[in-house]
Scaffold this motif. Sequence first.
Motif, PDB file in Angstrom:
ATOM      1  N   ARG A   1       0.824  -1.219   0.000  1.00 37.11           N
ATOM      2  CA  ARG A   1       0.000   0.000   0.000  1.00 37.11           C
ATOM      3  C   ARG A   1       0.864   1.279   0.000  1.00 37.11           C
ATOM      4  NH1 ARG A   1      -5.359  -0.662   1.091  1.00 37.11           N
ATOM      5  NH2 ARG A   1      -5.413   1.498   0.334  1.00 37.11           N
ATOM      6  N   PRO A   2       1.565   1.538  -1.075  1.00 33.87           N
ATOM      7  CA  PRO A   2       2.390   2.766  -1.160  1.00 33.87           C
ATOM      8  C   PRO A   2       1.519   4.008  -1.245  1.00 33.87           C
ATOM      9  CG  PRO A   2       2.283   1.698  -3.290  1.00 33.87           C
ATOM     10  CD  PRO A   2       1.586   0.763  -2.332  1.00 33.87           C
ATOM     11  N   HIS A   3       2.142   5.137  -0.942  1.00 31.77           N
ATOM     12  CA  HIS A   3       1.455   6.424  -1.098  1.00 31.77           C
ATOM     13  C   HIS A   3       1.530   6.909  -2.548  1.00 31.77           C
ATOM     14  CE1 HIS A   3       2.452   7.041   3.402  1.00 31.77           C
ATOM     15  NE2 HIS A   3       1.211   6.606   3.281  1.00 31.77           N
ATOM     16  N   VAL A   4       2.706   6.754  -3.158  1.00 34.14           N
ATOM     17  CA  VAL A   4       2.930   7.235  -4.528  1.00 34.14           C
ATOM     18  C   VAL A   4       3.612   6.130  -5.324  1.00 34.14           C
ATOM     19  CG1 VAL A   4       4.009   8.995  -5.988  1.00 34.14           C
ATOM     20  CG2 VAL A   4       3.157   9.618  -3.724  1.00 34.14           C
ATOM     21  N   VAL A   5       3.127   5.920  -6.544  1.00 25.26           N
ATOM     22  CA  VAL A   5       3.737   4.948  -7.466  1.00 25.26           C
ATOM     23  C   VAL A   5       4.398   5.727  -8.596  1.00 25.26           C
ATOM     24  CG1 VAL A   5       3.341   3.034  -9.036  1.00 25.26           C
ATOM     25  CG2 VAL A   5       2.002   3.207  -6.929  1.00 25.26           C
ATOM     26  N   LEU A   6       5.703   5.528  -8.791  1.00 27.76           N
ATOM     27  CA  LEU A   6       6.411   6.109  -9.921  1.00 27.76           C
ATOM     28  C   LEU A   6       6.351   5.083 -11.059  1.00 27.76           C
ATOM     29  CD1 LEU A   6       7.407   7.964  -7.616  1.00 27.76           C
ATOM     30  CD2 LEU A   6       9.605   8.075  -8.783  1.00 27.76           C
ATOM     31  N   MET A   7       5.562   5.424 -12.088  1.00 22.62           N
ATOM     32  CA  MET A   7       5.190   4.459 -13.108  1.00 22.62           C
ATOM     33  C   MET A   7       5.807   4.793 -14.458  1.00 22.62           C
ATOM     34  SD  MET A   7       3.185   1.735 -13.635  1.00 22.62           S
ATOM     35  CE  MET A   7       1.887   1.807 -12.378  1.00 22.62           C
ATOM     36  N   ASP A   8       6.503   3.784 -15.034  1.00 21.03           N
ATOM     37  CA  ASP A   8       6.964   3.909 -16.410  1.00 21.03           C
ATOM     38  C   ASP A   8       5.818   3.519 -17.341  1.00 21.03           C
ATOM     39  OD1 ASP A   8       8.582   4.293 -18.587  1.00 21.03           O
ATOM     40  OD2 ASP A   8       9.459   2.278 -18.494  1.00 21.03           O
ATOM     41  N   LEU A   9       5.808   4.046 -18.565  1.00 22.10           N
ATOM     42  CA  LEU A   9       4.726   3.731 -19.501  1.00 22.10           C
ATOM     43  C   LEU A   9       5.047   2.522 -20.363  1.00 22.10           C
ATOM     44  CD1 LEU A   9       3.245   7.092 -20.865  1.00 22.10           C
ATOM     45  CD2 LEU A   9       2.162   5.386 -19.417  1.00 22.10           C
ATOM     46  N   ASN A  10       6.198   2.552 -21.001  1.00 22.73           N
ATOM     47  CA  ASN A  10       6.539   1.515 -21.978  1.00 22.73           C
ATOM     48  C   ASN A  10       7.192   0.325 -21.290  1.00 22.73           C
ATOM     49  OD1 ASN A  10       5.765   3.090 -24.323  1.00 22.73           O
ATOM     50  ND2 ASN A  10       7.520   4.382 -23.813  1.00 22.73           N
ATOM     51  N   MET A  11       6.371  -0.694 -21.012  1.00 24.24           N
ATOM     52  CA  MET A  11       6.881  -1.903 -20.378  1.00 24.24           C
ATOM     53  C   MET A  11       6.255  -3.119 -21.058  1.00 24.24           C
ATOM     54  SD  MET A  11       6.781  -0.906 -16.314  1.00 24.24           S
ATOM     55  CE  MET A  11       5.032  -0.518 -16.351  1.00 24.24           C
ATOM     56  N   SER A  12       7.002  -4.203 -21.065  1.00 24.95           N
ATOM     57  CA  SER A  12       6.465  -5.437 -21.635  1.00 24.95           C
ATOM     58  C   SER A  12       5.379  -5.981 -20.711  1.00 24.95           C
ATOM     59  CB  SER A  12       7.582  -6.467 -21.806  1.00 24.95           C
ATOM     60  OG  SER A  12       8.205  -6.725 -20.562  1.00 24.95           O
ATOM     61  N   GLY A  13       4.476  -6.764 -21.261  1.00 30.04           N
ATOM     62  CA  GLY A  13       3.369  -7.268 -20.465  1.00 30.04           C
ATOM     63  C   GLY A  13       2.349  -6.167 -20.247  1.00 30.04           C
TER      64      GLY A  13
ATOM     65  N   HIS B   1       1.778  13.703  -3.649  1.00 31.90           N
ATOM     66  CA  HIS B   1       1.344  13.034  -2.426  1.00 31.90           C
ATOM     67  C   HIS B   1       0.280  13.847  -1.692  1.00 31.90           C
ATOM     68  CE1 HIS B   1       1.273  10.784   1.234  1.00 31.90           C
ATOM     69  NE2 HIS B   1       1.937  11.683   1.934  1.00 31.90           N
ATOM     70  N   ARG B   2       0.368  15.167  -1.786  1.00 28.36           N
ATOM     71  CA  ARG B   2      -0.589  16.051  -1.124  1.00 28.36           C
ATOM     72  C   ARG B   2      -1.848  16.273  -1.965  1.00 28.36           C
ATOM     73  NH1 ARG B   2       2.675  21.299   0.087  1.00 28.36           N
ATOM     74  NH2 ARG B   2       0.604  21.964   0.755  1.00 28.36           N
ATOM     75  N   GLY B   3      -1.908  15.697  -3.153  1.00 27.38           N
ATOM     76  CA  GLY B   3      -3.113  15.798  -3.957  1.00 27.38           C
ATOM     77  C   GLY B   3      -3.039  16.787  -5.089  1.00 27.38           C
ATOM     78  N   VAL B   4      -1.862  17.319  -5.367  1.00 22.82           N
ATOM     79  CA  VAL B   4      -1.698  18.294  -6.440  1.00 22.82           C
ATOM     80  C   VAL B   4      -1.444  17.566  -7.754  1.00 22.82           C
ATOM     81  CG1 VAL B   4      -0.329  20.239  -7.270  1.00 22.82           C
ATOM     82  CG2 VAL B   4      -0.776  19.993  -4.831  1.00 22.82           C
TER      83      VAL B   4
ATOM     84  N   ALA C   1      -4.032   9.172 -13.692  1.00 16.73           N
ATOM     85  CA  ALA C   1      -2.664   9.505 -13.257  1.00 16.73           C
ATOM     86  C   ALA C   1      -2.640  10.899 -12.642  1.00 16.73           C
ATOM     87  CB  ALA C   1      -1.702   9.425 -14.435  1.00 16.73           C
ATOM     88  N   ASP C   2      -1.877  11.041 -11.560  1.00 17.17           N
ATOM     89  CA  ASP C   2      -1.851  12.300 -10.816  1.00 17.17           C
ATOM     90  C   ASP C   2      -0.755  13.249 -11.276  1.00 17.17           C
ATOM     91  OD1 ASP C   2      -3.815  11.754  -8.392  1.00 17.17           O
ATOM     92  OD2 ASP C   2      -2.626   9.933  -8.710  1.00 17.17           O
ATOM     93  N   GLY C   3       0.130  12.772 -12.140  1.00 12.70           N
ATOM     94  CA  GLY C   3       1.194  13.637 -12.617  1.00 12.70           C
ATOM     95  C   GLY C   3       1.944  12.995 -13.754  1.00 12.70           C
ATOM     96  N   TYR C   4       2.692  13.819 -14.464  1.00  8.21           N
ATOM     97  CA  TYR C   4       3.429  13.321 -15.626  1.00  8.21           C
ATOM     98  C   TYR C   4       4.747  14.074 -15.679  1.00  8.21           C
ATOM     99  CZ  TYR C   4       3.710  10.966 -20.154  1.00  8.21           C
ATOM    100  OH  TYR C   4       4.070  10.144 -21.176  1.00  8.21           O
ATOM    101  N   LEU C   5       5.853  13.371 -15.640  1.00  3.46           N
ATOM    102  CA  LEU C   5       7.163  14.000 -15.564  1.00  3.46           C
ATOM    103  C   LEU C   5       8.151  13.225 -16.413  1.00  3.46           C
ATOM    104  CD1 LEU C   5       8.001  16.499 -13.915  1.00  3.46           C
ATOM    105  CD2 LEU C   5       8.997  14.966 -12.232  1.00  3.46           C
TER     106      LEU C   5
ATOM    107  N   GLN D   1      -8.757  -0.060  -7.912  1.00  8.47           N
ATOM    108  CA  GLN D   1      -8.709  -0.811  -6.665  1.00  8.47           C
ATOM    109  C   GLN D   1      -8.321   0.044  -5.469  1.00  8.47           C
ATOM    110  OE1 GLN D   1      -6.833  -4.750  -6.851  1.00  8.47           O
ATOM    111  NE2 GLN D   1      -6.749  -4.574  -9.101  1.00  8.47           N
ATOM    112  N   TRP D   2      -7.398   1.003  -5.676  1.00  7.08           N
ATOM    113  CA  TRP D   2      -6.926   1.844  -4.575  1.00  7.08           C
ATOM    114  C   TRP D   2      -6.949   3.309  -5.018  1.00  7.08           C
ATOM    115  CZ3 TRP D   2      -3.790  -2.244  -6.466  1.00  7.08           C
ATOM    116  CH2 TRP D   2      -3.896  -3.444  -5.742  1.00  7.08           C
ATOM    117  N   PRO D   3      -8.114   3.952  -4.985  1.00  8.54           N
ATOM    118  CA  PRO D   3      -8.221   5.341  -5.486  1.00  8.54           C
ATOM    119  C   PRO D   3      -7.324   6.325  -4.739  1.00  8.54           C
ATOM    120  CG  PRO D   3     -10.386   4.340  -5.157  1.00  8.54           C
ATOM    121  CD  PRO D   3      -9.400   3.424  -4.531  1.00  8.54           C
ATOM    122  N   ASP D   4      -6.971   6.012  -3.475  1.00 10.91           N
ATOM    123  CA  ASP D   4      -6.160   6.945  -2.701  1.00 10.91           C
ATOM    124  C   ASP D   4      -4.679   6.867  -3.037  1.00 10.91           C
ATOM    125  OD1 ASP D   4      -6.211   4.346  -1.664  1.00 10.91           O
ATOM    126  OD2 ASP D   4      -5.474   5.027   0.286  1.00 10.91           O
ATOM    127  N   VAL D   5      -4.254   5.871  -3.795  1.00 15.12           N
ATOM    128  CA  VAL D   5      -2.848   5.763  -4.186  1.00 15.12           C
ATOM    129  C   VAL D   5      -2.568   6.724  -5.335  1.00 15.12           C
ATOM    130  CG1 VAL D   5      -1.074   4.250  -5.147  1.00 15.12           C
ATOM    131  CG2 VAL D   5      -2.675   3.368  -3.432  1.00 15.12           C
TER     132      VAL D   5
END
Length: 595
Positions: free
Chosen positions: A428-440, A500-503, A479-483, A453-457
């Motif tokens: 149950r992490p607070h923030v997930v740093l997600m890559d886009l281009n991944m296999s699978g 993390h604060r909702g921005v 997604a909450d952000g894009y960098l 499943q976890w709207p607060d993440v």
Amino acid sequence: MFNLVKQWFWYDWLVLLIRIILFGSLLVTMTYVSEDIPIALWLIILWGIMAFSVPWFCLQLHFTYYLIAEMVLTGGLCLYLASLFPESYVTFLAPAFMIASNSAQKSYRWSGPITIILIPFLLAELSQQESASTMILDFGLVYTIGFAFQLLVVNHRQSGIIRDQNTVLEQYISQVERMTLLEERNRISKDLHDTLGHSFTSIIMGLETLRSDVNTSEGEQKVSSLLKLTRSNLDEIRRYLHHVGSNGDTLTVIQSLQKLVDEFRTFSKVEIRFRTFGEEYLVPNQAKMTLYRCLQESLTNAVRHGQASEIVINLHYEEKQIRLEVQDNGLGTEDLQAGFGVTAMKERASNLQGQVYIYSKPGEGTVVTCNLPRLVELQEGQIRLLLVDDQPYIRDSLRIILEREQDFEIVGMAEDGARALELCGQNRPHVVLMDLNMSGMDGAEATKRIKQQWPDVRVLILTTFQETERAVEALRYGADGYLLKSTEPQELFETIRLVHRGVKMIAPDITNVLIDNYEVHAISEAPTEKDNEYGLTPRELEILECLSKGLRYKSIAAKLYLSDGTVRNYASTIYAKLGVRNREEAIQKAFGTQE
């Protein structure tokens, strides 16, 4: 007026003394010979008082007003007395000296002829005591002495200004040198952390993978020795980094600013008052350095350009921001030109999503205000992070970079979206740093399922941004952000905290592409809420409502206790979700549809 008198030098008091002696003696003399004066005594005394005071007050406004008032009032009084008492023509010698000593720029072209030729000629005609040529020589000599006195005064003032400027510059250079060394130490420590630290980690991981390929005890012993040596060297580097980077971190914001104030007061001899308001809390090092540089530049400009003698510094610890105010009693200016120092101040604050405001008017001094948002809420504790990327070295590098921040905790690393879902359920992490281009399972699909499943993440997309459609898809899925991965580490840290604060955070260079390529009909889905079919969050609806009222970004930021940069990011996200390019189209589409 009192502040002006406090700044007088010895020559200002000398001229005032000459003026007092001259007009004091004139008033006493006119009182004694009042019977021989055809007009009433009170009129001639009033004339003398006006001749004494009016030119002096005019001098505080502009030297041209003084010259005119001195020649009309004092010169007229001397001419009148000379017509009654011929020997009184000498009373104009002192005014001639003062006219010369207060003339400036091109005023000598007309004040000189009037003082040396015209008035002496009229005095000679009225008094008939001396020839006009003799009087012209006498008054010319006095005028020359006054001119030399003026040169002496100008030279003394210039020397004082140069001394003060040199003192301030020496102090400024000393501070710049110290801060530059501190920044260089921090840069070196970060570079070593990002390069050697990453390399050693990769070596360790590579050696660990060789264990299964080593069949002999001797080979396994060599691998263990290499691992021990590598880990030992990595620990040594970390100890070195701690030693190098800790030099500037020992002082709090108040202690750091107070030290700067004390040193500046010693060098400049300026009266400085430093006050703090609110309960002190921990401020990130970069924010501390920004406040330090802002105060340093403000103090230097106040003395060097504003010639201030008193400076008041207020540091406010507020709930959502820290605010530094620097107010001086200097000259001020109507048309403030932003030089290199002011521009650097604003850039530093902007990098932390803060702002620098400067108010200045002639005679009112200057006020510099630096607002920095409180990016780290201490009561929130550590931010639990999940790293998702199919490149092992990228995951390791991110872990190394992020672990340097005390409020970050890495709770897991995943190589694809499916593994990310498993770790989200477990940790149950607070923030997930997600890559886009991944296999699978790619990042967009993983973002969708995590949000279901976890709207607060919170999910922050961190990628190279090669496909615009996937970016839009990820944002649509919540997604909450894009960098970009190429972003600076400090910007990454603060973005994670804000997300993390909702921005909602979207990089500016990505926003433009999103707006240009976003086609709302191609990706639209059935609305989940009747009154919010575009998926706007409550905060985004609040921002949109403010935009519909015609409020500017700065006004919205002040109203909602946000930074200007945060409001702009919100607006960019709103435009992307609505598929519009500007404020007018957003208002028409959002509120026009609801009506």
